[in-house]
Scaffold this active site. Structure first.
Site: not given
Length: 487
Positions: A45-46, A88, A92, A141, A143, A166, A211, A262-263, A293
Site C-alpha cells: 500500500d502507498d 486503493c 485493487r 487489506k 477495501h 485501510s 499507508h 497499489d499506487n 498518490k
C-alpha cells in the site's frame, strides 16, 4: 505493531501449509513442468518507486528493503510498471478483474459505511482460478466492500484473514485502538479446510504497512535512516522475506512471486510518505499541489515491482517493458492455462514473454485514470504512448503543506518525453513535428478506448451509498472490534 507481527506469523503458517500439501503430493517425477504453477501476489500500500533499494542509484542512501533487493537480484526488476489507478479501491479492483474502473465500476475508494463494493457482476481472478482448480487465499487489506456478498470469501477466496479497508479508517486510528489486546488466533486445520493435496494455489497478500506507518516494535525508528516510515518499510520487507523463504524451502521452482504496489506515496503525509525516486512531477509541484498518490503524474502510479520464479524468470534481470497491474490478471490466467469469461472486455495484456523470455513487448499504450485529483473520478485523463505521456487535465491533489494547485485543462494536451524528462518538468513545444505526431496518435488511441468502453455491454456500476449501520461493529468485548471509549 503487534498486528503486523501476527500477520507475519499467520502468513508464514498459511504459506507453509499450502506448500507442504502441494509438495507432498508431488515428490516424485518432474516438479516444475508438469504441474500448474502456484502464484503469490504481494501488493504493498502507498509504496514509492524510490522505496525499493534496488531502484536507487549506487550510494544514494542505505536500502531499507534487503529482502526485496535480493528477490530482484534473483529475479526480474520491472522498472516501468504502473498501478492501474492512483488510489486503493480502484487499483485493487482493476488488478483482480483486469478491467479499468470505467468498466468494473470502481472509480474511487469505498468508505467505512459503504453498503456495496466491487460489483457482483464482476468476476475476480480468484473466482476464475478457483473454478479452474486452484485453492485461493488472501491475507491483508481488502477495501472492495466488507458487507455480505462483497467480502473476500464471497469473491472467490477460500480463505481470508485481514482488515476490511485501510488501517486509518474508522475506529482503528483512535487512541486505545489496540485495547483490549487481541490474543492471536491459534493456527489450525481450518486454513486448509477444503484444499486437496497437490492442488495449485493463489495467495494474495495485501500489505498496509506504508499507508499510515506506525512505529513497529521490531524495528526501532532511526531519524537518520528515515524515522517511522523507514522502520515500517523494513518491517514490510521482512514479511516479504519470510514469504519468499517459506516458498524457497518448499516449492520455489513452481511458484511465481509478484511484488508490486497499489499506487504511489501519499505525499500529503510528509515525513510519513515514501519516495517517488526521480519521478517528481516538477511541472505540477512548481505550481503547487501534489504529484504522487491520487494523481496521474508518474509518482502516482509508477510503482516498484519485482517478479521471482527460480528457473523460469531470468535471474538478475531488468525489464523496461511498459506494464501495468491490469496485466497481472491475463498473465496468471495464461500461465495457469485457464480462460477468462468471454462475455466481457479486458484491458490488460499477457506479459508471459516479458517475464519468462526477456522480451520487451509490453503495452503500446497505457491510460491513467483520475483517482481523486482534478476532474471526474475514473476519467482517463492521461495517456502513455511509448516514451511520451500526454495530460488532458492536471492539479487539485494535496501536497505536503496543504497546497493543491489549481485545476487546469489542457487542450491540446500537454506532452512530456519521459526518456529525457523523468521529472515531468518540460512539456514538448506544440509547434514541433514530434508533438504533432504524438498528439495525433494519442487522440486516436484515447477516442478508440472511450468508444470501446461506451459500447461495452459488460460495464458494471458500483454502489457507493453509505449507511452508518454498514460500518463494522465497535464493541470493546469483541476482539475483532475497536471503540471510541473503552470500559
Amino acid at each position: 505493531m503487534a498486528g503486523s507481527v501476527f500477520l507475519l506469523l499467520l502468513a508464514g503458517t498459511l504459506l507453509c501449509g499450502l506448500l507442504f500439501h502441494t509438495v507432498s503430493q508431488n515428490e516424485a517425477g518432474d516438479r516444475t513442468r508438469s504441474r500448474r504453477p502456484n502464484f503469490i501476489i504481494i501488493l504493498a500500500d502507498d509504496i514509492g518507486w524510490g522505496d525499493l533499494g534496488a531502484n536507487q542509484q549506487v550510494g544514494q542512501r542505505s536500502s531499507q528493503t534487503p529482502h526485496l533487493d535480493l528477490m530482484a537480484q534473483q529475479g526480474m526488476r520491472l522498472t516501468d510498471f504502473h498501478s492501474p489507478a492512483s488510489t486503493c479501491s480502484p487499483s485493487r479492483a482493476a488488478l483482480l478483474t483486469g478491467r479499468h474502473g470505467l468498466r468494473n465500476g470502481v472509480t474511487h475508494n469505498f468508505a467505512v459505511g459503504s453498503v456495496g463494493g466491487l460489483p457482483l457482476s464482476e468476476t475476480t481472478l480468484a473466482e476464475i482460478l478457483h473454478q479452474g482448480g486452484y485453492y485461493t487465499a488472501m491475507i491483508g487489506k481488502w477495501h472492495l466492500g466488507h458487507n455480505g456478498p462483497y467480502s473476500p470469501t464471497n469473491r472467490g477466496f477460500d480463505y481470508y484473514l485481514g482488515i476490511p479497508y485501510s488501517n486509518d479508517m474508522g475506529c482503528t486510528d483512535l487512541p486505545g485502538y489496540d485495547l483490549p489486546s487481541c490474543p492471536p488466533c491459534p493456527p489450525g486445520p481450518q486454513i486448509l479446510h477444503n484444499r486437496e493435496r497437490g492442488q495449485p494455489f493463489l495467495l494474495y497478500v495485501a500489505l498496509a504497512h506504508m499507508h499510515v506507518p506506525l512505529s513497529p516494535p521490531s524495528y526501532a525508528p532511526n531519524p537518520s535512516e528515515g524515522g517511522v516510515y523507514a522502520a515500517s518499510l523494513r518491517e514490510m520487507d521482512g514479511l516479504v522475506g519470510a514469504i519468499k523463504n517459506a516458498s524457497d524451502a518448499s516449492d520455489k521452482e513452481n511458484t511465481l512471486i509478484w511484488f508490486t504496489g497499489d499506487n504511489g506515496p501519499w505525499e500529503q503525509k510528509c515525513q510519513y510518505a515514501g519516495s517517488v525516486g526521480p519521478f517528481l512531477g516538477k511541472w505540477q509541484t512548481s505550481r503547487g499541489g501534489g504529484s504522487a498518490k491520487r494523481t496521474t503524474w508518474e509518482g502516482g502510479h509508477r510503482v516498484p515491482t519485482v517478479s521471482y520464479w527460480p528457473g523460469r524468470v531470468p535471474a538478475n534481470s531488468t525489464s523496461s517493458a511498459l506494464l501495468s497491474g491490469l496485466d497481472i490478471f491475463p498473465t496468471l490466467l495464461s500461465l495457469a492455462g485457464v480462460n477468462p469469461p468471454s462475455d466481457r472486455r479486458y484491458d490488460g495484456i499477457d506479459a508471459t514473454d516479458v517475464l519468462l523470455h526477456g522480451k520487451e513487448t509490453g503495452n503500446e499504450f497505457l491510460f491513467h485514470p483520475n483517482s481523486g485529483a482534478a476532474g471526474k473520478y475514473g476519467d482517463l485523463q492521461t495517456v502513455r504512448l511509448g516514451r511520451h505521456k500526454a495530460f488532458y487535465i492536471t492539479g487539485a491533489a494535496e501536497a505536503c503543506g496543504g497546497s493543491t494547485g489549481r485545476q487546469e485543462l489542457h487542450d491540446p494536451p500537454m506532452i512530456f518525453d519521459l526518456s529525457v524528462d523523468k521529472g515531468e518538468e518540460r512539456p514538448l513545444d506544440p509547434t514541433t513535428e514530434e508533438y504533432k505526431e504524438v498528439d495525433e496518435r494519442v487522440r486516436r488511441w484515447r477516442e478508440a478506448l472511450l468508444y470501446d468502453i461506451a459500447t461495452d455491454q459488460s460495464v458494471s456500476t458500483a454502489d457507493y451509498a453509505t449507511d452508518q449501520s454498514a460500518a463494522p461493529c465497535c464493541d470493546p468485548r469483541h476482539t475483532a472490534c475497536r471503540c471510541h471509549t473503552l470500559g
